[in-house]
Every structure is written in structure tokens, then in C-alpha cells.
Design a protein around this motif. Structure first.
Motif, mmCIF file in Angstrom:
data_model
loop_
_atom_site.group_PDB
_atom_site.id
_atom_site.type_symbol
_atom_site.label_atom_id
_atom_site.label_comp_id
_atom_site.label_asym_id
_atom_site.label_seq_id
_atom_site.Cartn_x
_atom_site.Cartn_y
_atom_site.Cartn_z
ATOM 1 N N LEU A 196 -6.698 0.858 -1.722
ATOM 2 C CA LEU A 196 -7.197 -0.031 -0.668
ATOM 3 C C LEU A 196 -8.061 -1.144 -1.236
ATOM 4 C CD1 LEU A 196 -8.092 2.437 2.233
ATOM 5 C CD2 LEU A 196 -5.983 1.140 1.850
ATOM 6 N N ALA A 215 -4.966 5.279 4.001
ATOM 7 C CA ALA A 215 -6.234 5.093 4.718
ATOM 8 C C ALA A 215 -6.872 6.438 5.045
ATOM 9 C CB ALA A 215 -5.987 4.298 5.998
ATOM 10 N N PRO A 219 -8.217 -0.573 7.788
ATOM 11 C CA PRO A 219 -8.803 -0.098 6.527
ATOM 12 C C PRO A 219 -9.213 -1.207 5.570
ATOM 13 C CG PRO A 219 -6.419 0.205 6.506
ATOM 14 C CD PRO A 219 -6.790 -0.202 7.907
ATOM 15 N N LEU A 220 -8.688 -2.412 5.757
ATOM 16 C CA LEU A 220 -9.028 -3.516 4.846
ATOM 17 C C LEU A 220 -10.003 -4.515 5.446
ATOM 18 C CD1 LEU A 220 -5.562 -4.344 3.235
ATOM 19 C CD2 LEU A 220 -7.279 -2.686 2.513
ATOM 20 N N ALA A 272 1.307 3.645 4.469
ATOM 21 C CA ALA A 272 -0.009 3.017 4.414
ATOM 22 C C ALA A 272 -1.068 3.810 5.185
ATOM 23 C CB ALA A 272 0.060 1.578 4.916
ATOM 24 N N LEU A 324 -3.715 -3.884 9.374
ATOM 25 C CA LEU A 324 -4.647 -3.596 8.281
ATOM 26 C C LEU A 324 -5.972 -4.315 8.452
ATOM 27 C CD1 LEU A 324 -2.174 -3.829 5.270
ATOM 28 C CD2 LEU A 324 -3.091 -1.749 6.327
ATOM 29 N N ILE A 353 0.837 -1.204 0.000
ATOM 30 C CA ILE A 353 0.000 0.000 0.000
ATOM 31 C C ILE A 353 0.869 1.250 0.000
ATOM 32 C CG2 ILE A 353 -1.658 1.335 1.358
ATOM 33 C CD1 ILE A 353 -2.843 -1.338 2.276
#
Length: 504
Positions: free
Chosen positions: A436, A422, A470-471, A418, A464, A186
Motif C-alpha cells: 500500500l 487492505a 486504504p490509500l 486489492a 482506493l 495492488i
């Protein structure tokens, strides 16, 4: 509980929860970013101390440094006065594997761990070394022995666990060769997006300013805040940049292998199509609702073929066997259907979206090449747009400052960008959102490669995929059609404690 609480315990003194001279065990989670150790009661696994140190990857960290980092973490977790009561130590190490006695990472980890424990005066009799993923899997409630594990932090890897040991590994190949969808991946995409915006290949994104500020670039070379399209440059809509001059558009295009979807027009190599959509960066672009490209193509409602496979639904297909639309596609790999179901390079997916690069995408969106997918009405801008007010001279200066700074640093440090992605995605930055989405697609493809059975446990760890990761949401949505849910754990320390207790 932190290391400060563990200090000052001399001989004859007990830690809270470990009274009466009871036996103790140590569990270690040694990851790519830091090493964490916990001290626990051997009888019930209750944690009574903890400490942290530097990176613990058994393959990439030099052995003397690995020894020092382990000694720091364990030394902070285990007060000097109780070190003689430690009866077992187990560690989960990034870069190690417990399956083979002579595996290089495992040997490095064992050697460094023994040396660190000798320095601290801790008995080295009962030692166990596993991968950090195996330890993380054992951290799930009930200390499971079988199932699937997924890590998405600095790196990314998926594993099938059987009898507490890894039997199948997908990715985890490091920053140079893999770790797709990881924090490093990312972060690298963030810098790439900034460079593409600067040289005119990519659309406006807040990431250019955010990355520049994080690298302490001079204020005078940074792009203006809230960049807007410069209409003097070609390209429009929400799409990704193209690599070789091909571009296409439509709500949700794709790139890689040369395909793009959406209500746009098709073009061949070197030409471009417009409207609200994504570009293609392979050899050609496709269009119309359900267009396709790659080895073979199809368009229109319910027809697609690629490398001998067929697809149906309101979509087309691209690459080697990926398909889209509200139907399903098949090739030499697993088929999938339903909006949002990802597929790997030899499989298929569906949903009103685009696909390319041998991998399909889902949702009203497109996909990116090299096996990534984008879902939802997200993408980056078509080839050419830059920010108004960011002159060519300033953009050139931006690149001249940025590249040497990034190249001089350790590559894995790109993971620090990363969080910027986000944050930008939360601010509705289209490019950041697309990054993302592609990251979540990579992780979903990794899980699919393990050939999961519906209802199997998927233990996930890494920042993450945490409660606020964020994922987490995007990946959960991709796994739901497979009958899979995520069971998140903070790290592998509790699992390492469980493995240490098994050694007693």
C-alpha cells in the motif's frame, strides 16, 4: 434511488422531481468495472433515476458488448414512458478522450452510445463523450473547469484539466504497461507476494493464505495461519525480497536499482547484509543511516550525489537523482525536501528513509524499484524466510495450483485482491503494508508529473481514495508538502450530468 424505483412509469406519468413534462438529461460514467447511468432534470440537475450495467471501457470492451452494457445501464435509469423527454446525453468513458474527434476510444464510445440509445428509443441529437476522468472532475462541487484529476480504482491515471478537457495525462496506460498504484497493481503485488513466500524469495505474509482461499485452492496446500519465520532460511528483519541475490537491511531499506538504507551494512552484487531492514534487488546494496546505490552512491550525514546531482541531510541517495535524509536532493527534475516528500525518477525526496530505482522514498522506510517507494518503518522480509509448518512440498503444490488459475483469468481481474491487501495491512501484515505504501508513492509521483501549483484543486475518485480508502491517508500525507489536498467524488455521473446540461 435504484432501478426498481424507475420502473412502471408509462406515458403521462412523471418521475418524482421531474414533474410537468420537463426536459431530462442522462449522465453516464462508464468505467473499467461497471457502467453507471443517472437520469436528471435538465433545469437543475436533480437526479431522478439511476441504473447500472457491465464494464464500459471504450478501448478494451468489444463494441457490441459495450453497446449492450450501455443499454442496460441507461435502460434501467430511464423509464420507458419518459424516454422521449431526454434532450441530452453525456458520457465519461474509460479509454476515451474528448480532446480529439478521431480518437479511437471516443469513436468507439460514440458509436456504441448511439446504438444503445436507438435500441431504447431515446433521442440521439445532443450527445457528448469525454473521458471518465474529465467527467469525474466535473463532479466536484461547483463543477470546476480547471485543475487536477486523479483516479485510483481498478486502474490509475492522473490528468490536468483545462476548460473541462484533459491537456496532460500521466499513466492510465492499462494493466500491461502501467496503471501503477491501481487496484490491479495492488492485486498483482498480492499474488506476487504470495508466490515469493511460497518459493522462498519473500517473507511471511497473510496474503499467501488470503489469495489462496480467494482462488479456492485446496486446503492442504495453503500456508498455516499467522506464519512465522523459519530461522533455517537466510534473512531477517522487515524487508523486501531481493531479486538477484543482493540484499541489505536496516530500518527502512529499498530495492530496485540496487539500493538499501538503514542501520545495516553494504554489500555488492550477490552478497547479503542483515539486521532489521530491507533487501535490495538491483545490482548492489548500500547501508548505514543514509546509504545509497544506483548509478552512484553516497552515505553519511548530508552527502549524496547521483548522476551529477547533490543531496543533503542525514541520508544518501540512489538511482538517478533520488536522495533521502532530512535534507533535499536534486537532479534534472524537481527537488523536494521534508520528511515524506516523494519524487519522480529524475527528481528527489527526503526524510529518513531509503531510495532506489530512480525514485526516492520518504519517512523511516525504504523504496522499491521500478519507480515505487515505501515510507514508514515497513517492508517485507529479507531473502529466504518461509513459514514454519509450510513444507517445501506443500509450497510447490501451492504454486502448481495457483498459477494456472490466475493465468486463465482476465488479467484485470487481479484487482479483486486489492481488498485483501487492505485487510491484511490493517492486521499489521508488513508485506501488505509495504504494498500500500508503494501504491501511494506511485500515485504521488503521477500527481507530481503534472507539475502542480500549490493550492490547485485535486479531484480524486475511485475506491482506493474514498473516505475509507486504504490509500487516502498515505497519499494525502505525500501531497501535503506540495500544498495540495484531495477533493473526493464518488464517480463521474454527476459530472456527466453537468456536461449534458451544457449541451442543452
Amino acid at each position: 434511488m435504484n432501478s426498481d424505483l424507475n420502473q412502471g412509469f408509462g406515458e403521462g406519468q412523471d418521475l418524482p422531481g421531474a414533474e410537468g413534462g420537463s426536459a431530462l438529461v442522462v449522465g453516464i460514467d462508464a468505467g473499467g468495472t461497471r457502467t453507471r447511468a443517472v437520469l436528471a432534470a435538465a433545469a437543475d440537475g436533480r437526479v431522478v433515476g439511476e441504473g447500472a450495467g457491465g464494464p464500459g471501457n471504450a478501448l478494451t470492451v468489444p463494441r457490441d458488448r459495450l453497446t449492450a452494457n450501455l443499454a442496460e445501464a441507461v435502460g434501467r435509469a430511464v423509464p420507458e414512458g419518459v424516454r422521449g423527454r431526454v434532450v441530452a446525453v453525456a458520457g465519461g468513458f474509460a479509454g476515451a478522450n474528448g480532446a480529439s474527434e478521431d480518437e479511437p476510444g471516443r469513436l468507439n464510445a460514440l458509436t456504441a452510445l448511439r446504438a444503445a440509445l436507438r435500441q431504447l428509443g431515446i433521442p440521439t441529437g445532443a450527445l457528448g463523450v469525454s473521458s471518465d476522468i474529465e467527467a469525474a472532475f466535473a463532479s466536484a462541487p461547483g463543477a470546476p473547469a480547471d485543475g487536477l484529476a486523479l483516479v485510483a480504482g481498478t486502474g490509475a491515471v492522473a490528468m490536468r484539466i483545462a476548460d473541462r478537457g484533459a491537456t496532460t495525462t500521466v499513466d492510465g496506460d492499462g494493466w500491461l504497461l502501467g496503471d501503477d498504484g491501481s487496484g490491479f497493481w495492488i492485486g498483482r503485488e498480492a499474488v506476487r507476494a504470495a508466490l515469493r513466500m511460497a518459493d522462498g524469495r519473500g517473507g511471511p505474509t497473510l496474503l499467501a493464505e488470503a489469495v489462496g482461499r480467494a482462488l479456492a485452492l485446496p486446503e492442504e496446500v495453503l500456508p498455516p495461519t499467522n506464519p512465522q519465520h523459519d530461522e533455517s532460511h537466510a534473512g531477517s528483519g522487515a524487508g523486501d525480497p531481493s531479486a538477484d541475490g543482493s540484499a541489505a537491511s536496516g530500518v527502512g531499506g529499498s530495492r530496485g536499482g540496487g539500493s538499501a538504507l538503514g542501520a545495516g551494512e553494504a554489500s555488492d552484487r550477490g552478497s547479503a547484509a542483515s539486521r532489521a531492514g530491507d533487501p535490495a534487488d538491483g545490482t548492489s546494496a548500500a547501508s548505514a543511516v543514509g546509504g545509497s546505490s544506483g548509478g552512484s552512491s553516497a552515505s553519511g550525514t548530508g552527502e549524496a550525489s547521483a548522476d551529477g546531482s547533490a543531496a543533503s541531510g542525514a541520508g544518501g541517495s540512489s538511482g538517478r537523482g533520488s536522495a533521502l535524509g532530512a535534507g533535499e536532493a536534486s537532479d534534472r527534475g524537481p527537488a523536494a525536501s521534508g520528511a515524506g516528500d516523494p519524487a519522480d525518477g529524475l527528481g528527489a525526496a527526503s526524510g529518513v528513509g531509503g531510495s532506489s530505482g530512480g525514485v526516492s522514498a520518504s519517512g523511516v522506510g525504504g523504496s522499491a524499484g521500478g519507480g515505487a517507494m515505501v515510507s514508514g518503518a515497513r517492508g517485507a522480509s529479507c531473502r529466504g524466510p518461509v513459514a514454519s509448518g509450510w513444507s517445501r512440498e506443500r509450497r510447490e503444490a501451492y504454486r502448481r495450483y495457483l498459477l494456472p488459475v490466475v493465468m486463465a483469468d482476465v488479467p484485470i481481474r487481479l484487482a479483486r485482491f486489492a481488498p485483501l491487501v487492505a485487510e491484511a495491512a490493517q492486521g499489521e501484515d508488513v508485506v501488505a503494508g509495504a504494498i500500500l505504501e508503494r501504491a501511494a508513492d506511485h500515485l504521488a509521483v503521477a500527481v507530481r508529473a503534472l507539475e502542480p501549483r500549490s493550492g490547485e484543486r485535486v479531484v480524486a475518485t475511485g475506491g482506493l481514495l474514498g473516505p475509507d480508502g486504504p490509500l487516502t491517508g498515505p497519499l494525502a500525507a505525500r501531497l501535503q508538502p506540495l500544498g495540495l489536498t484531495l477533493d473526493w467524488v464518488a464517480d463521474g455521473c454527476i459530472g456527466a450530468v453537468s456536461l449534458a446540461r451544457l449541451l442543452v
